[in-house]
Scaffold this motif. Sequence first.
Motif, PDB file in Angstrom:
ATOM      1  N   SER A  15       0.823  -1.214   0.000  1.00  0.00           N
ATOM      2  CA  SER A  15       0.000   0.000   0.000  1.00  0.00           C
ATOM      3  C   SER A  15       0.852   1.257   0.000  1.00  0.00           C
ATOM      4  CB  SER A  15      -0.937   0.004   1.213  1.00  0.00           C
ATOM      5  OG  SER A  15      -0.281   0.403   2.398  1.00  0.00           O
ATOM      6  N   LEU A  16       2.050   1.191   0.606  1.00  0.00           N
ATOM      7  CA  LEU A  16       2.951   2.342   0.583  1.00  0.00           C
ATOM      8  C   LEU A  16       3.393   2.676  -0.837  1.00  0.00           C
ATOM      9  CD1 LEU A  16       5.296   1.605   3.644  1.00  0.00           C
ATOM     10  CD2 LEU A  16       3.666   3.481   3.448  1.00  0.00           C
ATOM     11  N   GLY A  17       3.566   1.655  -1.661  1.00  0.00           N
ATOM     12  CA  GLY A  17       4.062   1.879  -3.012  1.00  0.00           C
ATOM     13  C   GLY A  17       2.998   2.256  -4.020  1.00  0.00           C
ATOM     14  N   LEU A  18       1.760   1.868  -3.769  1.00  0.00           N
ATOM     15  CA  LEU A  18       0.704   2.072  -4.768  1.00  0.00           C
ATOM     16  C   LEU A  18       0.553   3.514  -5.236  1.00  0.00           C
ATOM     17  CD1 LEU A  18      -2.120  -0.343  -3.546  1.00  0.00           C
ATOM     18  CD2 LEU A  18      -0.944  -0.430  -5.750  1.00  0.00           C
ATOM     19  N   PRO A  19       0.544   4.515  -4.345  1.00  0.00           N
ATOM     20  CA  PRO A  19       0.291   5.885  -4.828  1.00  0.00           C
ATOM     21  C   PRO A  19       1.496   6.549  -5.501  1.00  0.00           C
ATOM     22  CG  PRO A  19      -0.278   5.625  -2.479  1.00  0.00           C
ATOM     23  CD  PRO A  19       0.568   4.473  -2.879  1.00  0.00           C
ATOM     24  N   LEU A 129      10.452  -6.648   2.646  1.00  0.00           N
ATOM     25  CA  LEU A 129       9.288  -5.780   2.800  1.00  0.00           C
ATOM     26  C   LEU A 129       9.346  -4.608   1.828  1.00  0.00           C
ATOM     27  CD1 LEU A 129       8.971  -5.808   6.689  1.00  0.00           C
ATOM     28  CD2 LEU A 129       7.276  -6.661   5.074  1.00  0.00           C
ATOM     29  N   HIS A 130      10.518  -4.007   1.684  1.00  0.00           N
ATOM     30  CA  HIS A 130      10.640  -2.905   0.737  1.00  0.00           C
ATOM     31  C   HIS A 130      10.536  -3.404  -0.702  1.00  0.00           C
ATOM     32  CE1 HIS A 130      11.512   0.759   3.084  1.00  0.00           C
ATOM     33  NE2 HIS A 130      11.853  -0.111   4.023  1.00  0.00           N
ATOM     34  N   CYS A 131      10.829  -4.684  -0.923  1.00  0.00           N
ATOM     35  CA  CYS A 131      10.561  -5.283  -2.232  1.00  0.00           C
ATOM     36  C   CYS A 131       9.066  -5.224  -2.519  1.00  0.00           C
ATOM     37  CB  CYS A 131      11.056  -6.733  -2.246  1.00  0.00           C
ATOM     38  SG  CYS A 131      10.573  -7.673  -3.710  1.00  0.00           S
ATOM     39  N   PHE A 132       8.245  -5.468  -1.497  1.00  0.00           N
ATOM     40  CA  PHE A 132       6.806  -5.400  -1.692  1.00  0.00           C
ATOM     41  C   PHE A 132       6.320  -3.974  -1.869  1.00  0.00           C
ATOM     42  CE2 PHE A 132       6.897  -9.784  -0.871  1.00  0.00           C
ATOM     43  CZ  PHE A 132       5.664 -10.313  -1.213  1.00  0.00           C
ATOM     44  N   TYR A 133       7.054  -3.000  -1.332  1.00  0.00           N
ATOM     45  CA  TYR A 133       6.779  -1.610  -1.710  1.00  0.00           C
ATOM     46  C   TYR A 133       6.931  -1.466  -3.223  1.00  0.00           C
ATOM     47  CZ  TYR A 133       7.883   3.227  -2.810  1.00  0.00           C
ATOM     48  OH  TYR A 133       7.916   4.459  -3.401  1.00  0.00           O
ATOM     49  N   GLY A 134       7.985  -2.077  -3.776  1.00  0.00           N
ATOM     50  CA  GLY A 134       8.195  -2.039  -5.220  1.00  0.00           C
ATOM     51  C   GLY A 134       7.076  -2.712  -5.981  1.00  0.00           C
ATOM     52  N   VAL A 135       6.503  -3.779  -5.385  1.00  0.00           N
ATOM     53  CA  VAL A 135       5.359  -4.437  -6.032  1.00  0.00           C
ATOM     54  C   VAL A 135       4.205  -3.453  -6.189  1.00  0.00           C
ATOM     55  CG1 VAL A 135       3.592  -6.225  -5.772  1.00  0.00           C
ATOM     56  CG2 VAL A 135       5.975  -6.747  -5.242  1.00  0.00           C
ATOM     57  N   GLY A 136       3.905  -2.733  -5.100  1.00  0.00           N
ATOM     58  CA  GLY A 136       2.825  -1.755  -5.164  1.00  0.00           C
ATOM     59  C   GLY A 136       3.113  -0.648  -6.159  1.00  0.00           C
ATOM     60  N   ALA A 137       4.355  -0.157  -6.135  1.00  0.00           N
ATOM     61  CA  ALA A 137       4.725   0.938  -7.028  1.00  0.00           C
ATOM     62  C   ALA A 137       4.791   0.491  -8.484  1.00  0.00           C
ATOM     63  CB  ALA A 137       6.078   1.520  -6.599  1.00  0.00           C
ATOM     64  N   MET A 138       5.029  -0.794  -8.721  1.00  0.00           N
ATOM     65  CA  MET A 138       5.079  -1.308 -10.088  1.00  0.00           C
ATOM     66  C   MET A 138       3.679  -1.592 -10.628  1.00  0.00           C
ATOM     67  SD  MET A 138       7.307  -4.497 -11.608  1.00  0.00           S
ATOM     68  CE  MET A 138       6.264  -5.745 -10.882  1.00  0.00           C
ATOM     69  N   ILE A 139       2.757  -1.933  -9.732  1.00  0.00           N
ATOM     70  CA  ILE A 139       1.383  -2.225 -10.158  1.00  0.00           C
ATOM     71  C   ILE A 139       0.679  -0.969 -10.665  1.00  0.00           C
ATOM     72  CG2 ILE A 139      -0.914  -2.862  -9.307  1.00  0.00           C
ATOM     73  CD1 ILE A 139       0.466  -4.867  -7.443  1.00  0.00           C
ATOM     74  N   SER A 140       0.850   0.140  -9.955  1.00  0.00           N
ATOM     75  CA  SER A 140       0.039   1.325 -10.261  1.00  0.00           C
ATOM     76  C   SER A 140       0.292   1.921 -11.648  1.00  0.00           C
ATOM     77  CB  SER A 140       0.204   2.389  -9.175  1.00  0.00           C
ATOM     78  OG  SER A 140       1.540   2.648  -8.869  1.00  0.00           O
ATOM     79  N   PRO A 141       1.520   1.885 -12.231  1.00  0.00           N
ATOM     80  CA  PRO A 141       1.627   2.357 -13.613  1.00  0.00           C
ATOM     81  C   PRO A 141       0.789   1.538 -14.590  1.00  0.00           C
ATOM     82  CG  PRO A 141       3.790   2.323 -12.600  1.00  0.00           C
ATOM     83  CD  PRO A 141       2.856   1.629 -11.656  1.00  0.00           C
ATOM     84  N   TYR A 142       0.665   0.238 -14.318  1.00  0.00           N
ATOM     85  CA  TYR A 142      -0.171  -0.583 -15.191  1.00  0.00           C
ATOM     86  C   TYR A 142      -1.650  -0.285 -14.977  1.00  0.00           C
ATOM     87  CZ  TYR A 142       3.971  -3.170 -16.538  1.00  0.00           C
ATOM     88  OH  TYR A 142       5.196  -3.498 -17.049  1.00  0.00           O
ATOM     89  N   ILE A 143      -2.015   0.053 -13.737  1.00  0.00           N
ATOM     90  CA  ILE A 143      -3.391   0.497 -13.489  1.00  0.00           C
ATOM     91  C   ILE A 143      -3.662   1.770 -14.284  1.00  0.00           C
ATOM     92  CG2 ILE A 143      -4.986   1.391 -11.743  1.00  0.00           C
ATOM     93  CD1 ILE A 143      -3.583  -0.396  -9.703  1.00  0.00           C
ATOM     94  N   MET A 144      -2.706   2.702 -14.242  1.00  0.00           N
ATOM     95  CA  MET A 144      -2.878   3.950 -14.978  1.00  0.00           C
ATOM     96  C   MET A 144      -2.898   3.692 -16.485  1.00  0.00           C
ATOM     97  SD  MET A 144      -3.400   7.180 -14.937  1.00  0.00           S
ATOM     98  CE  MET A 144      -3.054   7.723 -13.251  1.00  0.00           C
ATOM     99  N   ALA A 145      -2.027   2.814 -16.959  1.00  0.00           N
ATOM    100  CA  ALA A 145      -2.006   2.501 -18.394  1.00  0.00           C
ATOM    101  C   ALA A 145      -3.338   1.895 -18.831  1.00  0.00           C
ATOM    102  CB  ALA A 145      -0.855   1.541 -18.704  1.00  0.00           C
ATOM    103  N   LEU A 146      -3.910   1.014 -18.006  1.00  0.00           N
ATOM    104  CA  LEU A 146      -5.216   0.417 -18.327  1.00  0.00           C
ATOM    105  C   LEU A 146      -6.303   1.484 -18.326  1.00  0.00           C
ATOM    106  CD1 LEU A 146      -6.907  -2.131 -18.854  1.00  0.00           C
ATOM    107  CD2 LEU A 146      -7.129  -2.393 -16.363  1.00  0.00           C
ATOM    108  N   ALA A 147      -6.218   2.411 -17.362  1.00  0.00           N
ATOM    109  CA  ALA A 147      -7.204   3.494 -17.310  1.00  0.00           C
ATOM    110  C   ALA A 147      -7.123   4.372 -18.553  1.00  0.00           C
ATOM    111  CB  ALA A 147      -6.985   4.329 -16.046  1.00  0.00           C
ATOM    112  N   LEU A 148      -5.916   4.655 -19.005  1.00  0.00           N
ATOM    113  CA  LEU A 148      -5.740   5.492 -20.195  1.00  0.00           C
ATOM    114  C   LEU A 148      -6.265   4.791 -21.448  1.00  0.00           C
ATOM    115  CD1 LEU A 148      -2.157   6.916 -19.536  1.00  0.00           C
ATOM    116  CD2 LEU A 148      -4.330   8.117 -19.284  1.00  0.00           C
ATOM    117  N   LYS A 149      -6.147   3.473 -21.439  1.00  0.00           N
ATOM    118  CA  LYS A 149      -6.582   2.719 -22.617  1.00  0.00           C
ATOM    119  C   LYS A 149      -8.092   2.558 -22.661  1.00  0.00           C
ATOM    120  CE  LYS A 149      -5.719  -1.656 -25.041  1.00  0.00           C
ATOM    121  NZ  LYS A 149      -4.959  -2.924 -25.015  1.00  0.00           N
TER     122      LYS A 149
END
Length: 389
Positions: A15-19, A129-149
Motif C-alpha cells: 500500500s505504501l508503493g501504490l500511490p 518488505l521494501h521489495c513489496f513496496y516495489g510491487v505496489g509501485a510497479m502495479i500502479s503504472p499498469y493500473i494507470m495505463a489500463l485506465a488510459l486505454k
Amino acid sequence: MASLLLGVIYLIFVSLGLPDSLLGSGWPQMQAAFNVPSSYAGYVSMTIAFMTIISALLSPKLIQRFHTKWIVICSILLTIVGLFGFSLCTEYWMLLIFAIPYGLGAGAIDAAMNNYVASHYSGAVMNFLHCFYGVGAMISPYIMALALKTARWNEGYRWTAFLQTGILLVVLCSFPLWQQNEQHEESKADTASAGIKEAIRQRGVITTLLAFFAYCAGEATCFLWTPSYFAGTRNGLSEETIASFGSLIFGGLMLGRLLAGMAANRFGDRLMIRIGAVVELVGIVLVMLPTAGYQTAAVGFVVIGTGMGPIYPSIQHMAPANFGQRYSAAVIGLQMAAAYTGTTFMPTVFGLLQQSFGIWIMPYYLLVFAVLNIGLLELTYQKLRNQIR
C-alpha cells in the motif's frame, strides 16, 4: 500468529508503493487535460512531499503516543482521501488541495513501519518488505495505463483508491495480531524517547540525513520523470507504452530488494549499500548511451532501480545499530524528513532544468546524486567507526 502479522505488514508495504508512481505515469495526459507546462508536475509532487515531511517529523511523537497499528490505519485513510480526491479533479489547482492528505498519509506510516520493522525484524525481512513496496509501485503504472486505454487518467486514481480501501479493511481485521508486539513497544517507550533535537546532535546523523536527501532526490526524479524521459527522447511510442515505463524503476527496485533480502543477513547493510551503488552507476551509464531505440535505456532504468533497491531499506535498518534504540524512532523520522525534502524539491528542480536544456540531461542529473549519496554514506561510516556497529 507471527507469520500472519508479517503477511499483513507485507500488504502494508504494498500500500505504501501504490500511490507513488501514479503521477509520473499519468502526467503526460494530465498535463494535456489541465493545459499546463510539463514542469507543473513538480509542484504537485512538491506539495505531496512537503506534507510527507511534516508527518515524518511528527512521527517520533506519534510513535511514542500511539501503537503502530493506529498510525497505519489513519495514514492509509488519508491516502485514500487523497486518491479519491485526485480522481475528481477537473482543474489543476484541485490537485494541490488533495495533495495535502495524499502526502500526510505517507510520512508517518513510512517512519512508523520502518521503525517497527527495524526494531522487530532482520535486515533480510526489511529488504523483502521494501521489495513489496516495489510491487505496489510497479502495479500502479499498469493500473494507470489500463485506465488510459479504457477510460481516462482519473480512473487510474480511483481504481488505486479502491485497492487501498481493501488493504485498509485487511489491516482493521488484523488488530489481534499486533498484540504480540504491543507490550514490547511499551517496554521500549522510555529507552526510545529521545526527541529530534537530541537525536540530530548524534555523530553521523547529519551526514546520514544528507545521504538520504541525495538518494531520494535521484529516486523521486526517476519516479516522476521516467515516462516523460521516453516521451521526450524517443519517437513513435504510444501513450499506453509511455505510461507503462513508469514501472521500470519500480520493477528494478523490487528485483534489487528481492536479491538483497536473500543476501542481507550474510553481507550486512553496509556492503549491500555499496553493491547497490555500483549497480546504480552501471544503469545510469546504460541510459546515457546514445542509442536510437528505447530498449537500452529501458534496461538502464531497470538496472538503476535494481541498484537503488537495497540502499533505502539498509539505511533504515541500520538506525538502531548505528545510533541506539533510544534514538532510533527520532533518527528514522529525521531520515524520512530528509528523504522527502529531496523528494519535494529536486524533481521540481529537474523539471525546470529540463525545460531549459531538454529532458535528455536526466541521467547526468541522476549521476550527481548517486555520487553524493555514496560519498556521504562513506563519510558517515568513518564518523561511526568507533561507535557500536
